[in-house]
Design an enzyme around this catalytic site. Structure first.
Site, short mmCIF file in Angstrom:
data_model
loop_
_atom_site.label_atom_id
_atom_site.label_comp_id
_atom_site.label_asym_id
_atom_site.label_seq_id
_atom_site.Cartn_x
_atom_site.Cartn_y
_atom_site.Cartn_z
N GLU A 263 0.87 -1.17 0.00
CA GLU A 263 0.00 0.00 0.00
C GLU A 263 0.91 1.22 0.00
OE1 GLU A 263 -2.21 2.69 3.06
OE2 GLU A 263 -2.81 0.59 3.32
N CYS A 302 -3.34 7.66 4.66
CA CYS A 302 -3.19 7.20 3.28
C CYS A 302 -4.49 7.35 2.50
CB CYS A 302 -2.72 5.75 3.24
SG CYS A 302 -3.70 4.64 4.26
#
Length: 685
Positions: A263, A302
């Protein structure tokens, strides 16, 4: 224990079943608000090869001896134990720059993920050690050769390399599916906030709930850890794309085909609908959501909104509303209850964000906030890593580059105007793959066009409007049951997603053979496998007595026209195929009037049910019901009922039994096929 009252200490790694300090004093980790040292970190001297071996040889076998339900119960107990200690985690979390609200997402959000997986494991997984994947594949006409896909735990270690922004949630959201799958883990938190992860791991170890070797912790550099990963291991990474690409191409990972999930950077977008003009509820919701995503965790998420895509005619009003809302944000030391946004995680991180703002300024102008003059109500503006929320505007986003390429990992967003729905989709896609996008609209047509355009480029898309405003979890909240990850720039990986996340740590294998052999391997009876008909009615047997393959061949029952008409009149189901001979014959599927499907199911139950009280406590469902051959008046039904799967519940006096129900006519043709689900007592009274 008041962790903030203690002097800075050396963090330790937990490897090989013991706490180990690094060989050196280590690098100081500073309080994000005051600049005072919180801890020192170093992993020099840790034997990483031995840590991997310890996980494989101790943790793995211990976890695999447990069933899914036992591992789920372990997660539940662990989550409850951590929740009891949450205030200790909150006290230390302020040093990371997190407010109480920020810390709630990290601490209780992480613990909640553990508890969610515990619940899902008990509800959605069998109480076994192997999962079945899909239906039986018939490989021969005579039924003597079949195949079944299964999922079994990897026999290595999952190495989780995490980011600094969520020192608790980042660990627990990966740990929950890993442990539920039956795989041990080594957690490596980012150094900046590792002191909070280390504290939580200490409390986890103290509970004694995890088998030895199920969880290990590395505080500091991973050294040569990745040199020793093997084909049964898995590696996950959350962080920058450049670091992720370097790890992904590590020699051992490539040569051993180690599972790698990443990620990375994500230029998430929020799209304001063409219908969401200033003054509408959607416009106000949009302003609130963008401001929240810019300021929660000081924009260090994020999933935070980096690109604000709005109709050109609304952009001026949007900038004015956002600027006014952001200007009211109380910035300071998160230990101060009046503060609504704390500092970034470190001075280094603040300088990184300022540099990225300068990059963005090549395409956009700052319209709110001064990145070089933090305005704080508490804390040390010089020693703390404070930064005002910064809003930029790019008038020509279609020809710009930096706003679609550069992520400022802080309280920074760029407004970019569009004129058509197609243009809005194009701008969002220029992020080259993101974790999440949101669309604020009350127009179903706009939602359909934009969401379908965004979906291939995003791991999650949230639609916000007035109807869901009160119940929505928001743009930036990853949820245990939904996938977290995204294509392209976002790393191309997936985490969470309920049982999807568990299966990432399991191997899918196709097992081929005779049905009896497959049933022995999988623990589930299938057509063609050996069965034990006759003897005591299987509904009279407790779980302790019942065996896979126990079978009942029932008496028969002939369906009459009176049965069909009575059922139609009694239920109100007077569909023409049951009541009109001429119309039924005109139907290409029927030769005349036919029995209701649910009449067949009801008659089948009447044939196989044992009426007396006993071990069978309840029927709680029917799965995979199919009607395969029409039943006409005069046809005779018979049932073959076979014990297909036995699933005892942990910590309960009953379990689930799945029965294969095959209803045939007088010619032996199957007219209905389905699974009957019952609750059965573990022992007879």
């Amino acid at each position: 224990m008041n962790v903030m009252a203690n002097r800075p200490r050396r963090l330790e790694s937990y490897v090989g079943g013991q706490w180990v300090a690094g060989a050196r004093e280590g690098v100081p980790l500073l309080d994000a608000s005051t600049g005072a040292p919180v801890a020192f970190i170093d992993s020099t001297g840790v034997d990483f090869k031995a840590a991997l071996a310890f996980g494989r040889e101790k943790g793995g076998p211990a976890l695999r001896r447990m069933s899914f339900h036992e591992r789920a119960a372990m997660l539940k107990a662990l989550g409850q134990a951590l929740m009891e200690r949450k205030e200790e985690f909150y006290a230390l979390s302020t040093a990371t720059g997190a407010t109480r609200a920020d810390s709630w997402v990290d601490i209780e959000g992480g613990i909640g993920t553990l508890l969610s997986y515990a619940s899902k494991g008990r509800r959605e997984l069998p109480n076994t050690r192997v999962l079945l994947d899909g239906d039986v594949e018939l490989l021969s006409k005579d039924g003597t050769f079949s195949a079944q896909h299964i999922l079994s735990p990897l026999q290595g270690v999952a190495v989780h390399i995490n980011a600094f922004n969520f020192p608790c949630w980042g660990m627990l959201e990966k740990l929950a599916p890993t442990l539920l799958a039956g795989v041990p883990a080594i957690v490596k938190p980012a150094s900046q906030t590792a002191y909070l992860t280390e504290l939580m791991v200490r409390r986890i170890v103290e509970t004694g709930l995890l088998p030895e070797g199920a969880l290990q912790l590395v505080c500091g550099s991973v050294g040569d850890l990745l040199d020793h990963v093997e084909g049964q291991d898995a590696v996950t990474f959350t962080g920058s794309a450049s670091t992720g690409q370097r790890l992904k191409t590590h020699k051992a990972i490539v040569e051993n085909s180690v599972r790698f999930t990443m990620e990375a950077d994500s230029l998430n977008a929020a799209v304001l609908g063409l219908d969401a003009a200033p003054g509408t509820e959607e416009f106000d919701l949009f302003v609130k959501e963008v401001a929240r995503e810019m300021t929660v965790k000081a924009g260090q998420k994020c999933t935070a909104i980096r690109r604000v895509i709005a109709p050109r005619s609304y952009s001026e009003a949007l900038i004015e509303s956002l600027g006014a809302r952001l200007a009211k944000t109380a910035i300071g030391n998160p230990a101060d209850e009046a503060v609504r946004m704390g500092p970034l995680a470190s001075l280094h991180q603040r300088e990184e964000v300022r540099a990225r703002i300068r990059d963005l300024s090549a395409d956009a102008e700052i319209v709110a906030g001064d990145p070089d003059a933090p305005n704080v109500m508490s804390g040390d503006a010089a020693a703390g890593a404070f930064l005002n929320p910064v809003l930029l505007y790019c008038d020509k986003p279609g020809s710009a580059h930096a706003i679609h390429d550069v992520e400022a990992f802080g309280p920074v967003s760029t407004v970019m105007p569009y004129d058509t729905a197609e243009e809005a989709v194009d701008l969002a896609r220029r992020g080259k793959g993101s974790l999440v996008a949101s669309v604020f609209t009350n127009d179903p047509g706009f939602a359909q066009e934009v969401v379908l355009g965004l979906a291939p480029f995003h791991g999650r898309v949230m639609i916000g409007n007035r109807v869901s405003a009160k119940s929505s979890t928001g743009h930036g909240s990853p949820l245990p049951g939904l996938v977290h990850g995204g294509p392209g720039r976002a790393g191309g990986g997936e985490e969470l997603g309920g049982m999807r996340g568990v299966k990432h740590y399991m191997q899918r294998t196709a097992i081929q053979g005779a049905p009896t052999m497959l049933s022995a391997v999988t623990g589930r009876w299938m057509q063609g496998a050996a069965a034990q008909p006759g003897g005591e009615h299987p509904f009279r047997k407790s779980l302790a007595e019942l065996k896979i393959g126990d079978q009942l061949i029932t008496a028969t029952r002939t369906v009459t026209l009176d049965d069909i008409e009575h059922f139609a009149n009694f239920t109100g189901d007077t569909f023409y195929a049951h009541m009109d001979e001429e119309a039924a014959k005109a139907n290409p599927f029927f030769d005349g009037r036919v029995a209701h499907g649910y009449l067949i199911v009801s008659f089948a139950a009447g044939l196989f049910v044992d009426p007396a009280p006993g071990p069978v406590l309840a029927n709680y469902g029917v799965d995979n019901l199919r009607f395969l051959t029409p039943v006409n008046p005069g046809d005779t039904l018979q049932v073959q009922l076979t014990c297909k799967e036995i699933n005892p519940r942990a910590n309960a006096e009953h379990g689930e039994v799945r029965w294969d129900c095959n209803v045939t006519n007088q010619l032996g043709a199957t007219v209905a096929q389905y699974d009957v689900l019952t609750m059965v007592a573990k022992t007879r009274e």
